[in-house]
Scaffold this motif. Structure first.
Motif, mmCIF file in Angstrom:
data_model
loop_
_atom_site.group_PDB
_atom_site.id
_atom_site.type_symbol
_atom_site.label_atom_id
_atom_site.label_comp_id
_atom_site.label_asym_id
_atom_site.label_seq_id
_atom_site.Cartn_x
_atom_site.Cartn_y
_atom_site.Cartn_z
ATOM 1 N N PRO A 300 -1.214 4.274 -22.679
ATOM 2 C CA PRO A 300 0.077 4.228 -23.376
ATOM 3 C C PRO A 300 1.051 3.318 -22.630
ATOM 4 N N PRO A 301 1.917 2.610 -23.355
ATOM 5 C CA PRO A 301 2.861 1.697 -22.690
ATOM 6 C C PRO A 301 3.738 2.437 -21.673
ATOM 7 N N LEU A 302 3.901 1.840 -20.520
ATOM 8 C CA LEU A 302 4.718 2.436 -19.473
ATOM 9 C C LEU A 302 6.181 2.035 -19.650
ATOM 10 N N LYS A 303 7.097 3.008 -19.503
ATOM 11 C CA LYS A 303 8.530 2.691 -19.492
ATOM 12 C C LYS A 303 8.902 1.978 -18.194
ATOM 13 N N PHE A 304 8.325 2.458 -17.078
ATOM 14 C CA PHE A 304 8.615 1.876 -15.769
ATOM 15 C C PHE A 304 7.617 2.410 -14.764
ATOM 16 N N VAL A 305 7.579 1.759 -13.618
ATOM 17 C CA VAL A 305 6.831 2.224 -12.454
ATOM 18 C C VAL A 305 7.834 2.303 -11.308
ATOM 19 N N ARG A 306 7.730 3.308 -10.479
ATOM 20 C CA ARG A 306 8.684 3.523 -9.387
ATOM 21 C C ARG A 306 7.996 3.400 -8.047
ATOM 22 N N SER A 307 8.693 2.825 -7.064
ATOM 23 C CA SER A 307 8.174 2.720 -5.698
ATOM 24 C C SER A 307 9.220 3.237 -4.735
ATOM 25 N N CYS A 308 8.779 4.044 -3.761
ATOM 26 C CA CYS A 308 9.719 4.634 -2.805
ATOM 27 C C CYS A 308 8.970 5.007 -1.529
ATOM 28 N N SER A 309 9.723 5.384 -0.486
ATOM 29 C CA SER A 309 9.237 5.913 0.794
ATOM 30 C C SER A 309 8.853 4.844 1.808
ATOM 31 N N ALA A 310 8.752 3.594 1.397
ATOM 32 C CA ALA A 310 8.447 2.493 2.316
ATOM 33 C C ALA A 310 8.811 1.190 1.612
ATOM 34 N N PRO A 311 9.035 0.111 2.389
ATOM 35 C CA PRO A 311 9.398 -1.167 1.754
ATOM 36 C C PRO A 311 8.253 -1.726 0.918
ATOM 37 N N LEU A 312 8.597 -2.276 -0.238
ATOM 38 C CA LEU A 312 7.634 -2.954 -1.105
ATOM 39 C C LEU A 312 7.987 -4.434 -1.119
ATOM 40 N N ASN A 313 7.038 -5.277 -0.721
ATOM 41 C CA ASN A 313 7.371 -6.697 -0.673
ATOM 42 C C ASN A 313 7.478 -7.279 -2.086
ATOM 43 N N THR A 314 8.285 -8.326 -2.180
ATOM 44 C CA THR A 314 8.632 -8.901 -3.478
ATOM 45 C C THR A 314 7.408 -9.430 -4.219
ATOM 46 N N ALA A 315 6.470 -10.037 -3.499
ATOM 47 C CA ALA A 315 5.282 -10.597 -4.145
ATOM 48 C C ALA A 315 4.477 -9.497 -4.845
ATOM 49 N N THR A 316 4.326 -8.359 -4.178
ATOM 50 C CA THR A 316 3.590 -7.245 -4.778
ATOM 51 C C THR A 316 4.340 -6.698 -5.983
ATOM 52 N N GLN A 317 5.655 -6.595 -5.876
ATOM 53 C CA GLN A 317 6.457 -6.090 -6.989
ATOM 54 C C GLN A 317 6.262 -6.942 -8.232
ATOM 55 N N ARG A 318 6.324 -8.248 -8.079
ATOM 56 C CA ARG A 318 6.159 -9.132 -9.232
ATOM 57 C C ARG A 318 4.742 -9.048 -9.802
ATOM 58 N N ALA A 319 3.747 -8.958 -8.921
ATOM 59 C CA ALA A 319 2.361 -8.867 -9.391
ATOM 60 C C ALA A 319 2.137 -7.568 -10.168
#
Length: 532
Positions: A300-319
């Motif tokens: 099913p289509p996702l509204k969003f994905v959330r990341s927390c508890s540690a830094p997420l690098n920008t390249a991974t976020q975009r991918a």
């Protein structure tokens, strides 16, 4: 005691629940009450390997049964009990049942060795400990350990059994004397047994946290998620479990109560999940396996994905956003602030600010200098948080309380900057800074650069003792499977993007990095393993 399991909402109800309504709760005690009144047979949990549905009415009935047994065992409002359990129905029923009995619950990591579990229970002054699947089987504990089991059959009935074979321990020494029936939880911060701090959170703290999370993501009865993070930490407990139940959503608990990358997308499909939250490590795992496992349109289509508890690098976020076709919202939180303090909201004007952890959610955030004065926009300082989610201090630790909690403000120990629009960007931890001949270096910043190097999966940066400079920069790097990038190529990538003093003096290619139970990089283990 037997109760019917859940039926799915009708399509009309599903359409009607798309409008966001703030949860009406005052704490853990009445977390389910609105849903029991308005939607008693809606799904609250999806449990067991057969993915059986448990309704709000069924869950509340099970919790009430546990509450009665606990009161009958001699426990009184304000008493503390431990909870050792994986992410199973037993955890949820025990937590809510103890809350309905007026007790203060201290979830503990089931993976801790027996001596550490005992030390934490004694430090708290718990009168008993509830043990579910994945708990401390066969471990001798200093207080009565009561096994709890929930059975949900395919036929649609659920029953709970709580083995109270002895009365609770008499009042014991420990921090429990500082608790009252206004308190809901005691969470342990990360650390070794003798240094882990006890954070008391009131029902008012819980209410504020849940309401802030639900508002940031507009969670409601039409939402569902899969429990990825463990419930004994704030990330999984507040963001996935409590916020979902308070807003009328559904939580799927994976088989055996543990995240499995191999079954994750099947679980998401079974739950009809609209979102999930995880640490960057798990996002990286899902991204690495996405070519062969991500089912695309079958989910099913996702509204969003959330990341927390540690830094997420920008390249991974975009991918991740490209792969999953949904915005990835970074959040920032800590145990002492009942988890979430900032987040990128679900709906905002303009594009997401990659590299930011968003704006404050129901709290005030300052970035201050060493004198405690607010820093101008863009200037680095320590992040301070103030608001209704902030704990009153630590139990049985006046010195740490007086240092960390100042006039209602929480000194987080994190470094960051605020921009002109109030977006927070984290730059590191004060205690992690590497001092190379007077130059202060953020390991997190260097790790972010390393993670952007083609072929690099993850990296850990640490201080290497040095007779001349005091400390030098070391790095342990994991190369992505199938890639052949070498140490010199990685170092050259760093030289092109870092100041000369920030470039690692020592770089080692390793197979894996150590992580803590909640999915953050275990910096103590990294230092011990690679710095000597």
């Amino acid at each position: 005691m037997a109760v019917p399991a859940a039926a799915r909402m009708s399509s009309k109800n599903a359409r009607d629940t798309n409008r966001y309504r703030p949860p009406q709760v005052t704490g853990l005690v009445d977390l389910l009450d609105r849903q029991v009144r308005e939607r008693p047979y809606a799904r609250a949990l999806v449990v067991t390997g057969e993915r059986v549905h448990l309704s709000y009415r069924g869950l509340a009935s099970l919790a009430d049964g546990v509450a009665g047994r606990l009161r009958g065992a001699g426990l009184r409002p304000g008493d503390a009990v431990g909870l050792i359990c994986a992410n199973t129905a037993e955890f949820v029923v025990a937590l809510l049942g103890a809350a309905r009995a007026g007790l203060v619950v201290a979830p503990l990591d089931p993976a801790l060795p027996g001596p550490q579990l005992s030390a934490r229970l004694e430090a708290l002054g718990a009168r008993a400990v509830l043990v579910g699947p994945g708990g401390a089987s066969g471990v001798a504990l200093p207080v009565p350990a009561w096994p709890l089991r929930v059975d949900v059959s395919r036929a649609g009935t659920a029953a709970v059994a709580l083995g109270v074979d002895a009365h609770a321990a008499p009042h014991v020494r420990g921090a429990a004397g500082e608790l009252s029936d206004r308190d809901a939880l005691v969470l342990f911060t990360a650390g070794t047994t003798d240094r882990a701090k006890m954070v008391p959170l009131t029902h008012a703290n819980v209410t504020a946290s849940v309401q802030n999370i639900c508002a940031a993501y507009e969670l409601g009865p039409g939402d569902a998620t899969v429990a990825v993070m463990p419930f004994f930490h704030g990330h999984g407990l507040f963001a996935a479990l409590l916020a979902s139940l308070a807003s009328g959503g559904c939580v799927l608990l994976p088989e055996r109560g543990r995240f499995s990358a191999g079954t994750f997308w099947d679980d998401m499909r079974a739950a009809g999940a609209t979102w999930f939250t995880a640490v960057p490590t798990i996002h990286e795992i899902l991204l690495d396996r996405s070519e062969r496992e991500y089912p695309g349109l079958q989910v099913p289509p996702l509204k969003f994905v959330r990341s927390c508890s540690a830094p997420l690098n920008t390249a991974t976020q975009r991918a991740l956003e490209r792969t999953f076709g949904a915005p990835l919202l970074s959040a920032y939180g800590m145990t002492e602030a009942s988890h979430q303090a900032t987040s990128e909201p679900l709906h905002q004007r303009g594009p997401l600010k990659h590299g930011s952890v968003g704006r404050p959610t129901g709290v005030e955030v300052r970035v201050v200098d060493r004198s405690g004065r607010p820093c101008p926009a863009g200037v680095e300082g320590e992040v301070w948080v103030h608001g209704p989610t902030v704990a009153r201090g630590y139990l049985a630790d006046r010195d740490e309380t007086s240092y960390t909690f100042v006039d209602g403000w929480l000194r987080t120990g994190d470094l960051g900057t605020l921009d002109g629009d109030g977006h927070l960007s984290l730059t590191g931890r004060i205690k992690n800074l590497i001092n190379r001949g007077g130059e202060k270096i953020s390991p997190e910043h260097v790790e972010d650069i390393l993670a952007g190097c083609p072929g690099v999966a993850e990296a850990a940066v640490f201080a290497v003792p040095d007779a001349t400079y005091g400390q030098r920069v070391g790095a342990a790097v994991v190369v992505r499977e199938g890639e052949s990038v070498g140490a010199e190529e990685i170092l050259q990538y760093c030289r092109d993007r870092l100041a000369a003093f920030e470039v690692p003096d020592r770089l080692e290619l390793v197979a894996v990095l150590p992580y803590t139970a909640k999915g953050g990089l275990d910096r103590k283990a990294v230092q011990a393993r690679y710095a000597p």
